[in-house]
Write an enzyme that holds these catalytic residues in place. Sequence first.
Site, PDB file in Angstrom:
ATOM      1  N   CYS A  63     -33.199  24.213  27.694  1.00 11.80           N
ATOM      2  CA  CYS A  63     -33.735  22.952  27.207  1.00 11.80           C
ATOM      3  C   CYS A  63     -34.835  23.206  26.173  1.00 11.80           C
ATOM      4  O   CYS A  63     -35.632  24.128  26.314  1.00 11.80           O
ATOM      5  CB  CYS A  63     -34.316  22.070  28.297  1.00 11.80           C
ATOM      6  SG  CYS A  63     -33.140  21.626  29.563  1.00 11.80           S
ATOM      7  N   ARG A  87     -31.220  26.559  22.880  1.00 13.62           N
ATOM      8  CA  ARG A  87     -31.667  26.472  24.266  1.00 13.62           C
ATOM      9  C   ARG A  87     -30.808  25.531  25.098  1.00 13.62           C
ATOM     10  O   ARG A  87     -31.004  25.405  26.303  1.00 13.62           O
ATOM     11  CB  ARG A  87     -33.127  26.006  24.308  1.00 13.62           C
ATOM     12  CG  ARG A  87     -34.059  26.902  23.527  1.00 13.62           C
ATOM     13  CD  ARG A  87     -35.468  26.369  23.575  1.00 13.62           C
ATOM     14  NE  ARG A  87     -36.001  26.439  24.909  1.00 13.62           N
ATOM     15  CZ  ARG A  87     -36.722  27.426  25.390  1.00 13.62           C
ATOM     16  NH1 ARG A  87     -37.005  28.457  24.644  1.00 13.62           N
ATOM     17  NH2 ARG A  87     -37.170  27.405  26.634  1.00 13.62           N
ATOM     18  N   TRP A 101     -30.029  21.412  28.460  1.00 13.38           N
ATOM     19  CA  TRP A 101     -28.984  22.228  29.090  1.00 13.38           C
ATOM     20  C   TRP A 101     -28.968  21.760  30.542  1.00 13.38           C
ATOM     21  O   TRP A 101     -29.943  21.921  31.276  1.00 13.38           O
ATOM     22  CB  TRP A 101     -29.321  23.707  29.001  1.00 13.38           C
ATOM     23  CG  TRP A 101     -28.198  24.576  29.502  1.00 13.38           C
ATOM     24  CD1 TRP A 101     -27.063  24.922  28.824  1.00 13.38           C
ATOM     25  CD2 TRP A 101     -28.113  25.202  30.780  1.00 13.38           C
ATOM     26  NE1 TRP A 101     -26.276  25.727  29.610  1.00 13.38           N
ATOM     27  CE2 TRP A 101     -26.882  25.913  30.812  1.00 13.38           C
ATOM     28  CE3 TRP A 101     -28.923  25.235  31.912  1.00 13.38           C
ATOM     29  CZ2 TRP A 101     -26.464  26.648  31.929  1.00 13.38           C
ATOM     30  CZ3 TRP A 101     -28.509  25.961  33.016  1.00 13.38           C
ATOM     31  CH2 TRP A 101     -27.286  26.656  33.011  1.00 13.38           C
ATOM     32  N   ASN A 136     -38.305  21.067  31.037  1.00 16.11           N
ATOM     33  CA  ASN A 136     -37.457  22.261  30.964  1.00 16.11           C
ATOM     34  C   ASN A 136     -37.724  23.084  32.211  1.00 16.11           C
ATOM     35  O   ASN A 136     -38.843  23.529  32.418  1.00 16.11           O
ATOM     36  CB  ASN A 136     -37.820  23.058  29.706  1.00 16.11           C
ATOM     37  CG  ASN A 136     -37.229  24.451  29.734  1.00 16.11           C
ATOM     38  OD1 ASN A 136     -36.178  24.666  30.337  1.00 16.11           O
ATOM     39  ND2 ASN A 136     -37.904  25.394  29.103  1.00 16.11           N
ATOM     40  N   GLY A 137     -36.706  23.248  33.051  1.00 21.38           N
ATOM     41  CA  GLY A 137     -36.878  23.991  34.303  1.00 21.38           C
ATOM     42  C   GLY A 137     -36.364  23.168  35.465  1.00 21.38           C
ATOM     43  O   GLY A 137     -35.586  22.226  35.265  1.00 21.38           O
ATOM     44  N   GLU A 192     -18.198  44.032  27.614  1.00 21.39           N
ATOM     45  CA  GLU A 192     -18.900  43.263  26.572  1.00 21.39           C
ATOM     46  C   GLU A 192     -17.891  42.621  25.607  1.00 21.39           C
ATOM     47  O   GLU A 192     -18.065  41.464  25.199  1.00 21.39           O
ATOM     48  CB  GLU A 192     -19.878  44.193  25.824  1.00 21.39           C
ATOM     49  CG  GLU A 192     -20.587  43.588  24.622  1.00 21.39           C
ATOM     50  CD  GLU A 192     -21.442  42.371  24.944  1.00 21.39           C
ATOM     51  OE1 GLU A 192     -21.671  42.061  26.119  1.00 21.39           O
ATOM     52  OE2 GLU A 192     -21.862  41.705  23.980  1.00 21.39           O
ATOM     53  N   LYS A 236     -17.680  38.637  24.994  1.00 21.27           N
ATOM     54  CA  LYS A 236     -17.779  37.987  23.666  1.00 21.27           C
ATOM     55  C   LYS A 236     -16.598  37.052  23.460  1.00 21.27           C
ATOM     56  O   LYS A 236     -16.749  35.931  23.012  1.00 21.27           O
ATOM     57  CB  LYS A 236     -17.775  39.020  22.533  1.00 21.27           C
ATOM     58  CG  LYS A 236     -19.024  39.790  22.247  1.00 21.27           C
ATOM     59  CD  LYS A 236     -20.202  39.021  21.742  1.00 21.27           C
ATOM     60  CE  LYS A 236     -21.006  38.406  22.842  1.00 21.27           C
ATOM     61  NZ  LYS A 236     -22.105  39.124  23.371  1.00 21.27           N
ATOM     62  N   GLU A 278     -16.747  33.925  25.860  1.00 19.89           N
ATOM     63  CA  GLU A 278     -17.824  32.949  25.665  1.00 19.89           C
ATOM     64  C   GLU A 278     -17.668  32.130  24.387  1.00 19.89           C
ATOM     65  O   GLU A 278     -18.069  30.968  24.357  1.00 19.89           O
ATOM     66  CB  GLU A 278     -19.219  33.571  25.781  1.00 19.89           C
ATOM     67  CG  GLU A 278     -19.702  34.375  24.623  1.00 19.89           C
ATOM     68  CD  GLU A 278     -21.124  34.894  24.821  1.00 19.89           C
ATOM     69  OE1 GLU A 278     -21.974  34.159  25.321  1.00 19.89           O
ATOM     70  OE2 GLU A 278     -21.382  36.048  24.443  1.00 19.89           O
ATOM     71  N   HIS A 299      -5.131  49.849  40.102  1.00 20.19           N
ATOM     72  CA  HIS A 299      -5.486  49.389  41.445  1.00 20.19           C
ATOM     73  C   HIS A 299      -5.424  47.869  41.573  1.00 20.19           C
ATOM     74  O   HIS A 299      -6.020  47.305  42.483  1.00 20.19           O
ATOM     75  CB  HIS A 299      -6.885  49.897  41.808  1.00 20.19           C
ATOM     76  CG  HIS A 299      -6.980  51.389  41.818  1.00 20.19           C
ATOM     77  ND1 HIS A 299      -6.360  52.175  42.756  1.00 20.19           N
ATOM     78  CD2 HIS A 299      -7.579  52.248  40.949  1.00 20.19           C
ATOM     79  CE1 HIS A 299      -6.591  53.452  42.502  1.00 20.19           C
ATOM     80  NE2 HIS A 299      -7.328  53.519  41.397  1.00 20.19           N
ATOM     81  N   LYS A 344     -28.884  29.867  24.955  1.00 20.61           N
ATOM     82  CA  LYS A 344     -29.330  31.195  24.510  1.00 20.61           C
ATOM     83  C   LYS A 344     -30.246  31.858  25.542  1.00 20.61           C
ATOM     84  O   LYS A 344     -30.104  33.035  25.820  1.00 20.61           O
ATOM     85  CB  LYS A 344     -30.050  31.059  23.169  1.00 20.61           C
ATOM     86  CG  LYS A 344     -30.442  32.380  22.540  1.00 20.61           C
ATOM     87  CD  LYS A 344     -29.239  33.128  22.039  1.00 20.61           C
ATOM     88  CE  LYS A 344     -29.610  34.452  21.404  1.00 20.61           C
ATOM     89  NZ  LYS A 344     -28.442  35.352  21.385  1.00 20.61           N
TER      90      LYS A 344
HETATM   91  C1  AGP Z   1     -24.635  37.008  25.524  1.00 20.10           C
HETATM   92  O1  AGP Z   1     -23.663  36.855  24.559  1.00 20.10           O
HETATM   93  C2  AGP Z   1     -24.754  35.916  26.441  1.00 20.10           C
HETATM   94  N1  AGP Z   1     -24.965  34.693  25.764  1.00 20.10           N
HETATM   95  C3  AGP Z   1     -25.568  36.109  27.704  1.00 20.10           C
HETATM   96  O2  AGP Z   1     -24.769  36.850  28.548  1.00 20.10           O
HETATM   97  C4  AGP Z   1     -26.959  36.794  27.604  1.00 20.10           C
HETATM   98  O3  AGP Z   1     -26.804  38.132  27.262  1.00 20.10           O
HETATM   99  C5  AGP Z   1     -27.671  36.658  28.972  1.00 20.10           C
HETATM  100  O4  AGP Z   1     -27.874  35.312  29.251  1.00 20.10           O
HETATM  101  C6  AGP Z   1     -28.956  37.437  29.047  1.00 20.10           C
HETATM  102  O5  AGP Z   1     -29.892  37.017  28.101  1.00 20.10           O
HETATM  103  P1  AGP Z   1     -31.170  37.904  27.749  1.00 20.10           P
HETATM  104  O6  AGP Z   1     -30.665  39.113  27.057  1.00 20.10           O
HETATM  105  O7  AGP Z   1     -31.991  37.011  26.871  1.00 20.10           O
HETATM  106  O8  AGP Z   1     -31.849  38.241  29.034  1.00 20.10           O
END
Ligand code: AGP
Length: 618
Positions: free
Chosen positions: A2, A27, A73, A99-100, A491, A495, A498, A514, A613
């Site tokens: 947020c 955010r 968010w 926010n929170g 990773e 990517k 997401e 397995h 983010k």
């Molecule tokens: C990364 O592409 C993601 N959006 C997400 O997994 C991110 O890496 C995760 O939320 C951790 O964030 P940070 O690195 O700010 O701790």
Amino acid sequence: MCGIVGYVGGQEAWPIIYEGLRRLEYRGYDSAGIAVVDPYGDIQLRKTVGKVSGLESTGEHPDGSVGLGHTRWATHGRPSHENAHPHTDCEQRIAVVHNGIVENYLELKRRLIDAGHEFGSETDTEVLTHLVEEGIDRGLSFQEAFRRMGRMVKGSQAISAIMQGDAAEICALRLGHAGGIVVAQSEGQAIIGSDLPALLPLLQTDSNIGQVAFLETGEMVVVTRDKVEYQDLEGNHIDKQPRMVSQEEILVDKAGYQHFMLKEIMEQPQAVASAMRERVNFETRRVDLLDFPLSPQEIAGLDRVMLIGCGTSLNAAQVGRHLVERYSGLPAEAESASEFRYRDPYIGPGTLVVSIGQSGETADTVAGMQMVKDKGGKLITICNSEGSQASRIADGTLYMRAGIEIGVASTKTFVASLTILNLLAIFLGQSRGVLDTAKRQELVDGLAQAPRLLGDLVANDGVYQYLAQEYAQFDNFLFLGRGMNAPIATEGALKLKEISYIHAEGYPAGEMKHGPIALIDNAMATVALAPKDFLYDKVVNNVKEVKARDGRVLAVLTEGDSQLSADVDHALYIPEAPEHLIPLLITVPLQMLAYHIALLRDRDVDQPRNLAKSVTVE
Ligand code: AGP
């Protein structure tokens, strides 16, 4: 999560708040809203479901020079008009953004309902509005009622409010680690925000806005046109010195790229160079981490390294584990911070915990770090955000120096993390005397090539576009890798899922037989990471197992590989490189593939659905 923006001054509040919110959309973007106190002293409210830009079509913007905005968010309550912030009391005297999470909101809500308050949303935030209202009804001033509310709520959060009338003041407070508030004041105007980019719209016309202060937990600020006053929740004055932040910290734009993500992928060669600046001496071929907080004696006394992070940063931690084991001679483990924080790990005098995070604000990572701190452990963080929670909790910070990352999908901060993990592993090995000179020199020489090799890879856009067309129609992907490249497979899958919403799994290639092998058929795309390293032959066998079952294979190979290239459907190439650089290099084609597939699927690359983010809630 947020974003909050508040403005008070001599200008129209709406455009400043609107622009600030647009800068904070990383955010969260489930809904947005702005409340402005109009020239008659009434609160005018506009809300939209979805992105901030939706506010443009909510009718004429209300006039007024004090206001608050929010981009959400969703945590408590689905994204909807009713649940969008700002929340107001029944008579619309007070508007609150948040926010929170209010952890005791149910208990507070029940009591308020019994006292006759009517609720119009499913959010935890709305209790805050009613608590302020209750204080005012009991004869408290706005400030006093806001402070009282702050003393009653539990949890980690940032809260801000305005009130109708002609007081033209904004109150804001911070509790716990989840929500930051940054405050900037100049002549005749002030702005508050969740994060530095909120200040951008004012900075462009008023350079003094670069003087900012950050609220600490338990602190509150009352902002008017001419005065900013910091207090604790009992109302005691707090002295706070603003500090100058650079334009670069605040200023971000796409520099002509279609998306921030693409711009940030392209910036990776510089990000890696910047992470190494003044930390690697390419003449003496040594790594000197001047910002490393442990003394030589403490380093000599280390007996274990634990790496923690979430999401992409967890994947970096997993690669880091291999690097630390291999080059420092120390046993290393990597774990998700969201699991780590609820264990009771042994943290001894020789344990070094390394947290990794782009934002330095991820709730699980910060909580894991706090646990280490409470146990008296040695704690460092690898982080990209100055002044973040992580950098404040840790004994020392190795800053990524990647520049601000706006795309929700982490890219350049991932390769910057991998670079610093390489430096850390070499530094520990060098300091502990376990890395022989020749090996150290070879590793440093390898790092010197990284920016150039990454530069060549990011320039291959045509290849990635072509392959994206070949694979964009697949609905299921398996990413396979071994050793240091197993976390890179994870990773790559992260990517893709997401930003394209395609189901993708990252797996250690040896695990495929397995279980996952049951999924293989001609509708399953496999991305096999098979660079020329000591596990190459093993991956070749795994690829053959997939091909024998009619699977479609895109392999990432080392240039010149003629063995596997003939067996797979498509191949992508990385240059020949030493093993510690391979995870960095392989990452680029995977990012680019995900990016172009997402474009072909018409996805919102920079702001994919349901994500944010900085994940500052649990
Ligand atoms: C990364 O592409 C993601 N959006 C997400 O997994 C991110 O890496 C995760 O939320 C951790 O964030 P940070 O690195 O700010 O701790």
